[in-house]
Design an enzyme around this catalytic site. Sequence first.
Site, short mmCIF file in Angstrom:
data_model
loop_
_atom_site.label_atom_id
_atom_site.label_comp_id
_atom_site.label_asym_id
_atom_site.label_seq_id
_atom_site.Cartn_x
_atom_site.Cartn_y
_atom_site.Cartn_z
CB SER A 115 -0.96 -0.04 1.20
OG SER A 115 -1.92 0.99 1.13
CG ASP A 164 -6.20 -3.49 -3.80
OD1 ASP A 164 -6.86 -2.60 -3.24
OD2 ASP A 164 -5.02 -3.75 -3.52
#
Length: 479
Positions: A204, A256
């Site tokens: 991330s 995602d």
Amino acid sequence: HEAHRGGVKSAQRTANSVSLSDVNGIDPHDVVEAAYFSRYQLGAYGWPLYVFMNLGTGFCRLGCCGCLGAPQDTATHGDNGCHWNRRASSLQTQLPQTDIVYTNFHNALYQTPYIVCLDHAKRVLVVACRGTLSLADCLTDASALETDVSELFGREPGTCFAHEGMFTAASYVKADLDRTGLVRCLLKEGNVYRDYQLVVTGHSLGAGTASCLALLLRKEYPELFCYAYSPPGAVFNLEGAELARDFIFSVVLGKDMVPRLGVAQLEHLRDSMVRAVVRSHRSKCSVLGKCVCCRVDADSLLLDESAESDAESQEILSRFLAHQQRDHASRQQQLQQQQPQQGSGGDSGSGAKAKGATARPLYNNRKMYLPGRVLHLVKTESTPRCCGTKLCGKRRQYAAVWADVQDFQEMLVSPLMITDHLPDEVHRRLVEVAADYEGSASDASRIRSSTASSGGGRIGASTRFSSDYSRLPSDASDA
């Protein structure tokens, strides 16, 4: 596409995705290596993620082992009294605490926690950056202006740009590494670890920070390689993302949302939602509830595009489009005013600098992308568990395909858009996919070790020097 190895059949495949077996020189070793190093992105999160992954036994396993048996030669900063973060990093990476050579869990705006580990099995030194876990991290994510990194890529100024918040966080990590001299000392000539390769990784926000850190360190360590797990969709501009293919390997799971998250993507999602609301003939709560919680046919919720909407709906859409055009024009004007202020140098005084800082826009209109090559794990099968009810969930199977960075320019609203981003879910699915290729990777590794031109078996060598493997036997390349 044929099933499994010969081609992956999935609704989640992007427009330009390519099966691993469809590209000459793609080594299954890449998938296995990515799965192996994903444990380090877990370790960078410290004890909060470890407890989340082990709800029943997490605290018991952490205990007070950190403060009772802490090795004296391990540097630790920003940890709690019992060194739970370091202990959790050791458990997640499956390394002894003596090989967790440095941990810095201090967290503030533009200051991302990270760990440094020695992996003797792979003969690598790993720097793993933590993802978003605090409000300060969220503010770093939200610093969506771009900074010019053309010089680091060896290009003319104004060619390559990076996310300002992530690049600033990466600069903090590099400055801390330079302050300690740890990496330089371990990898210098004459040291026992001089032949170890440097690997940078993260998940991330940590993936974006690791990508920028790899760019900063690459001049000093040209053999460096980076694994970016679920990186944000606004790390580099297109040219920078393409140039990063030589040393950055990104992994995206399913739907995602974060790799599809950027200013341009959010604006596109906003526009699509407004148009959908105008065309809807049902209550807005009903539309949102059904779209998020279950599979529905869009035609049952929305009017046909060719159908004429009522006057009120048309008025709403017209006002929105007019406001959007004014907002775009205002932002362009701010960006044009910013250029002379930046070029005025330091002679204008602190008052002019403060005035320029207040006029600075939060973001601009430049499209940004994921870094490097993109391995996309797409869902190929979904079957009910146990009794077959929704309460038991579904058993999902994934396969790996190559994707293009431009495939992730639209947000996908789905129940999986958040769960597919969780670091433990990414690790678990990647390990499952890698298990299918592990045997083939072993075969390819033996071929590589017996080939003098293979690049010495360095981490990421099959990705960066794929042309060296275009002459592999058909059985290995098809795998």
